[in-house]
Design an enzyme around this catalytic site. Structure first.
Site: not given
Ligand code: GLU
Length: 486
Positions: A253-257
């Site tokens: 996900s975005k939060r995870h890269g």
């Protein structure tokens, strides 16, 4: 689809040609960057050629901006390709020619299935809960039986018996029963070539010998193999690389890269660190974690790519980046930091400070900052005292540190510093220690107000480094601004 391991295969080509073939529907995301890197490394490692093809056939979803961002991202990562990028869209005539060739050879047919007939097939498959496998009556029916002026597609006459086998360098032997693969469309009724046809024709015309890409293209590899065989062309060697997952094992996900590489640049990562990190997301060489690009070029091979999805881990990326920051030259860090100023918040005012003459001090601050910076942002933030102008604004903690007693201490210290024999970190530290001892103060009672006066903060690089970077005149002036006047 059955997957089995196979023995390690050896390439029959001596000088491979590989390519990166992004669809320009967005930025160069982290997965695409890793695919590009694997291809680039493979070419470098084997003395081959790395080409770039922009898969810009989907006119509605493509943008010039996205093409620019992909090219920028590759350049920033220093993944250079040979020649001009190839535009897939501009090669539509070759794709059509190949479809005509298949038609003439009896490996393709004109299909007059109507939208209603296709909808019916879809509805039936859904009702029976079966995967949709199109069986067109036009496969065996002469086109002369078609009603006049009916639109048609050109479909591949795919084999129905037997299997299509991919001997994949990463996935092993992957077997697709041909009964599961229907006759795919090569040219749509408006004459536009389909994706799988375009990829095969482009790869063939570009001389591509090895295809390294995401495992999400594995089924396409089977379909593409059928097209290659129909055209009587050599099938390239395939390496389908597992996807990148988040730290929790779920889709990235975005939060995870799952960001574009330009976001990593703006977060202050160095391209060599990101390359090192990305290559380790799926490829390994023993237990080596820090691997220079030169070593990667020596060691890289697709056989070192694992089959299970890699997990993105920001902490590892940061640790690698800290290593590469320490290893980089001061001048390179200066240039890279200046380069990202337009992309970061507060960057404008820093650029102005540099233009007003802060550059030499920023340069001087880098050696001590780079030892404790994980990113260029840490480096820039650590140099905030360099960019600040007098009178230095104190944050809350700094204001507390400079109480009345501290203001008197600073006045005393100032008198001492004015007669300092040398203005370098070691000499200043010796002077300040002596001053603390002689006046019966703990070093912290001297250093903390001093730091606050010099930087406006209670956290900064070592205070004696700060004084050396600011120089005698500026340091004395900043201390005087906060010292008691007697
Ligand atoms: N354009 C495809 C993508 O961006 C890649 C196709 C390929 O590598 O064959 O996923």
């Amino acid at each position: 689809m059955a997957r089995e391991m196979t023995e390690k295969q050896t390439s029959v080509y001596t000088a491979p040609i590989v390519r990166f073939a992004p669809s320009p529907t967005g930025f160069l995301h982290i997965g695409g960057a890793r695919t590009a890197l694997f291809n680039w490394l493979y070419a470098k490692a084997k003395g081959g050629t790395f080409l770039l093809r922009i898969e810009d056939t989907d006119r509605a979803r493509n943008s010039e901006e996205a093409i620019g961002a992909i090219i920028d991202g590759l350049k920033w990562l220093e993944l250079d390709w040979t020649g001009e990028p190839v535009s897939q869209f501009s090669r539509a005539h070759s794709h059509k020619e190949a479809a005509e060739e298949l038609l003439a050879a009896g490996h393709a047919y004109r299909c007059f299935l109507t939208k209603e007939e296709l909808d019916d097939m879809r509805a039936r498959a859904e009702a029976e809960r079966l995967p949709l496998t199109i069986r067109s009556p036009w496969r065996d029916r002469p086109a002369s039986e078609a009603p006049d002026h009916m639109p048609f597609t050109i479909r591949l006459k795919a084999p129905r018996e037997g299997e299509t086998v991919i001997e994949d360098h990463v996935q092993g032997r992957v077997v697709f029963p041909n009964k599961d693969l229907d006759d795919l469309i090569l040219l749509r009724s408006d004459g536009v070539p389909t994706y799988n046809l375009a990829v095969v024709v482009d790869d063939h015309d570009m001389g591509v010998t090895h295809v390294i890409r995401g495992v999400d293209h594995l089924t396409n590899a089977a379909r593409q193999t059928q097209i290659y065989k129909g055209l009587g062309w050599n099938v390239p060697e395939f390496s389908h690389v597992p996807l990148i997952h988040g730290p929790d094992g779920a889709k990235l996900s975005k939060r995870h890269g799952a960001l574009g590489v330009e976001a990593y640049r703006a977060m202050g990562y160095l391209p060599e660190a990101l390359r090192n990190y990305l290559v380790r997301l799926g490829w390994s060489h023993g237990d080596d974690e820090i691997i220079s690009t030169a070593q990667l070029i020596e060691w890289f091979d697709v056989d070192g790519i694992g089959k299970s999805p890699a997990r993105f881990d920001f902490a590892k990326l940061e640790a690698l980046n800290a290593h590469y920051i320490r290893a980089a030259s001061d001048e390179e860090l200066f240039d890279r930091a200046v380069h990202i100023l337009p992309e970061i918040s507060g960057g404008d005012s820093i650029a102005k400070a540099l233009a007003r003459g802060a550059s030499p001090r920023f340069r001087a601050a880098i050696p001590s900052l780079k030892e404790r910076s994980k990113t260029l942002i840490d480096l820039i933030n650590g140099a905030a005292y360099v960019f600040a102008s007098r009178p230095i604004e104190l944050d809350d903690k700094a204001a507390k540190a400079i109480d009345e007693e501290a203001r008197h201490m600073l006045a005393e210290l100032l008198a001492r510093l004015k007669s300092a024999k040398a203005w370098d970190a070691a000499a200043l530290e010796a002077d300040v220690r002596t001053f603390a001892e002689e006046t019966g103060r703990k070093l912290g009672k001297v250093a903390q107000p001093l730091r606050a006066a010099l930087t406006g903060s209670t956290v900064s690089p070592p205070v004696f480094d700060v004084m050396a970077v600011l120089g005698e005149e500026e340091s004395i002036a900043r201390i005087a601004d906060h010292a008691a006047h007697s």
